[in-house]
Design an enzyme around this catalytic site. Structure first.
Site, PDB file in Angstrom:
ATOM      1  N   LYS A  76       0.813  -1.224   0.000  1.00 40.95           N
ATOM      2  CA  LYS A  76       0.000   0.000   0.000  1.00 40.95           C
ATOM      3  C   LYS A  76       0.845   1.273   0.000  1.00 40.95           C
ATOM      4  CE  LYS A  76      -4.118  -1.887   2.224  1.00 40.95           C
ATOM      5  NZ  LYS A  76      -5.086  -1.804   3.314  1.00 40.95           N
ATOM      6  N   ASP A 112      -9.825   2.580   2.236  1.00 35.59           N
ATOM      7  CA  ASP A 112      -9.871   2.150   3.643  1.00 35.59           C
ATOM      8  C   ASP A 112     -10.327   3.334   4.492  1.00 35.59           C
ATOM      9  OD1 ASP A 112      -8.909  -0.468   3.241  1.00 35.59           O
ATOM     10  OD2 ASP A 112      -6.826   0.230   3.255  1.00 35.59           O
TER      11      ASP A 112
HETATM   12  P1  NAD Z   1      -0.507  -3.608  11.420  1.00 37.76           P
HETATM   13  O1  NAD Z   1       0.303  -4.799  11.683  1.00 37.76           O
HETATM   14  O2  NAD Z   1      -0.062  -2.587  10.400  1.00 37.76           O
HETATM   15  O3  NAD Z   1      -0.737  -2.797  12.783  1.00 37.76           O
HETATM   16  C1  NAD Z   1      -1.209  -3.388  13.969  1.00 37.76           C
HETATM   17  C2  NAD Z   1      -0.842  -2.462  15.120  1.00 37.76           C
HETATM   18  O4  NAD Z   1      -1.386  -3.005  16.305  1.00 37.76           O
HETATM   19  C3  NAD Z   1       0.661  -2.339  15.346  1.00 37.76           C
HETATM   20  O5  NAD Z   1       0.991  -0.963  15.477  1.00 37.76           O
HETATM   21  C4  NAD Z   1       0.929  -3.132  16.624  1.00 37.76           C
HETATM   22  O6  NAD Z   1       1.978  -2.581  17.393  1.00 37.76           O
HETATM   23  C5  NAD Z   1      -0.404  -2.996  17.330  1.00 37.76           C
HETATM   24  N1  NAD Z   1      -0.679  -4.131  18.200  1.00 37.76           N
HETATM   25  C6  NAD Z   1      -0.532  -5.429  17.920  1.00 37.76           C
HETATM   26  N2  NAD Z   1      -0.951  -6.191  18.947  1.00 37.76           N
HETATM   27  C7  NAD Z   1      -1.371  -5.346  19.898  1.00 37.76           C
HETATM   28  C8  NAD Z   1      -1.925  -5.512  21.166  1.00 37.76           C
HETATM   29  N3  NAD Z   1      -2.113  -6.716  21.704  1.00 37.76           N
HETATM   30  N4  NAD Z   1      -2.256  -4.425  21.846  1.00 37.76           N
HETATM   31  C9  NAD Z   1      -2.076  -3.207  21.303  1.00 37.76           C
HETATM   32  N5  NAD Z   1      -1.529  -2.954  20.114  1.00 37.76           N
HETATM   33  C10 NAD Z   1      -1.185  -4.027  19.413  1.00 37.76           C
HETATM   34  O7  NAD Z   1      -1.949  -4.152  11.040  1.00 37.76           O
HETATM   35  P2  NAD Z   1      -3.099  -3.352  10.298  1.00 37.76           P
HETATM   36  O8  NAD Z   1      -2.926  -3.472   8.833  1.00 37.76           O
HETATM   37  O9  NAD Z   1      -3.159  -1.982  10.895  1.00 37.76           O
HETATM   38  O10 NAD Z   1      -4.387  -4.200  10.666  1.00 37.76           O
HETATM   39  C11 NAD Z   1      -4.838  -4.340  12.007  1.00 37.76           C
HETATM   40  C12 NAD Z   1      -6.123  -5.146  12.011  1.00 37.76           C
HETATM   41  O11 NAD Z   1      -7.153  -4.375  11.411  1.00 37.76           O
HETATM   42  C13 NAD Z   1      -6.056  -6.400  11.143  1.00 37.76           C
HETATM   43  O12 NAD Z   1      -5.566  -7.469  11.875  1.00 37.76           O
HETATM   44  C14 NAD Z   1      -7.486  -6.594  10.665  1.00 37.76           C
HETATM   45  O13 NAD Z   1      -8.177  -7.439  11.558  1.00 37.76           O
HETATM   46  C15 NAD Z   1      -8.082  -5.218  10.766  1.00 37.76           C
HETATM   47  N6  NAD Z   1      -8.402  -4.610   9.456  1.00 37.76           N
HETATM   48  C16 NAD Z   1      -9.711  -4.439   9.158  1.00 37.76           C
HETATM   49  C17 NAD Z   1     -10.069  -3.835   7.975  1.00 37.76           C
HETATM   50  C18 NAD Z   1     -11.519  -3.641   7.649  1.00 37.76           C
HETATM   51  O14 NAD Z   1     -11.822  -3.301   6.494  1.00 37.76           O
HETATM   52  N7  NAD Z   1     -12.421  -3.820   8.584  1.00 37.76           N
HETATM   53  C19 NAD Z   1      -9.075  -3.384   7.089  1.00 37.76           C
HETATM   54  C20 NAD Z   1      -7.738  -3.575   7.431  1.00 37.76           C
HETATM   55  C21 NAD Z   1      -7.417  -4.182   8.629  1.00 37.76           C
END
Ligand code: NAD
Length: 300
Positions: A76, A112
């Protein structure tokens, strides 16, 4: 460049995209709109193509006649350098998830962030947004944060287990949303932040089927008594995790008397917005949502 009347050829480029629900969602809506709409996954893992070759991949698919592609993890951000134009919301974020191949060149968008905003307005109409906490400062959290600030959030606090990441995101958001108050905080401050907030958005992987659990103590969701006296001050909780749709966080939030928004709203509206950009046709968001909810209920 469409070669068939009413025909669209669209792809999803990323790693591990095989199980994505997006192709089915787009194609069913295309059929319902009377279009010849083909949507294929282009899995860089399966094809053994390094993500940093995204520029070449975009050239190939454009040459092969694709009208547009969705772009997902981990391309992305790196795709940006290979586009002719980027719409303002995507440029601000530094990430695209939709690329259109037009006669005037390649154009990048980020549905998004627009999708979260549209889903929020749909699912939590009139929710108060003076003071909001965002838990999770990754790629999706960044798109959500921009959407929240465009929706008029007055004070946004970004929290992440990776405090540097939260601090960097808050600084970048403060630079591009000059009227808002944005800051970062640490997890141990949630006990103060959450009871005082209008709402919280959860944007970490916690709660997904493969990462069960809740990222923070749901007991913190119980509002202060003086806030709960007014129904318009009922706190809200939005989760962006959508597999499962009814996460442990949302269940706990309902039990605590909060309004809730599941991750399906963002997932559907990013597809709705991408479909509209690609075809110029406003899709039936309710039909796409019903279809999405049927698909997500099927065990993967
Ligand atoms: P990412 O890996 O870029 O970011 C995840 C963030 O969460 C990181 O900054 C990490 O440090 C933090 N993190 C991880 N575990 C944690 C915890 N236990 N407590 C607090 N912080 C924590 O991932 P992303 O691309 O941002 O996606 C995150 C989630 O969002 C995905 O797993 C997915 O389920 C969801 N998502 C949903 C949609 C949608 O359309 N609904 C779209 C994209 C992502």
């Amino acid at each position: 460049m469409t070669q068939r009347p009413n025909g669209y050829l669209v792809g999803l480029i990323g790693t591990g995209v095989g199980p994505s629900l997006t192709p089915a969602l787009h194609m069913a809506e295309g059929r319902a709109q009377g279009l010849d709409y083909v949507y294929r996954t282009i899995d860089l893992d399966t094809l053994q193509i390094a993500p940093n070759r995204i520029g070449e991949v975009l050239d190939w698919v454009r040459t092969l006649g694709f009208d547009a592609v969705n772009i997902t993890h981990p391309c992305k951000q790196i795709a940006l350098a290979h586009l002719d134009r980027i719409d303002p919301a995507a440029a601000a974020l530094g990430a695209v998830n939709t690329v259109r191949f037009t006669p005037d060149g390649t154009v990048g968008h980020n549905t998004d962030t627009t999708g979260f905003a549209h889903g929020f307005v749909e699912g939590l109409p009139d929710a108060p947004v003076d003071d909001v906490v965002l838990v999770g400062a990754g790629g999706a959290g960044t798109a959500v944060a921009d959407a929240l600030l465009r929706l008029g959030v007055g004070h946004l606090t970004v929290v992440d287990v990776d405090v540097d990441r939260a601090t960097q995101l808050a600084a970048a958001l403060a630079e591009r949303h000059l009227l808002a108050h944005v800051d970062a905080s640490s997890f141990d401050k949630l006990s103060v932040l959450l009871p005082a907030a209008d709402g919280v958005v959860h944007a970490t992987p916690m709660g997904m089927a493969e990462h069960p659990g809740i990222a923070f103590d749901p007991a913190l969701l119980h509002p202060r008594p003086e806030r709960s006296l007014r129904s318009d001050h009922k706190p809200w909780v939005a989760d962006i995790v959508y597999r499962p749709l009814d996460t442990a966080l949302l269940q706990a939030a309902r039990a605590a008397g909060c309004r809730t928004l599941d991750g399906g709203h963002m997932a559907v509206h990013q597809a709705v917005d991408a479909f509209a950009l690609i075809t110029g046709i406003t899709p039936d968001a309710e039909r796409m949502s019903r279809h999405f909810r049927r698909l997500v209920a099927i065990p993967s």
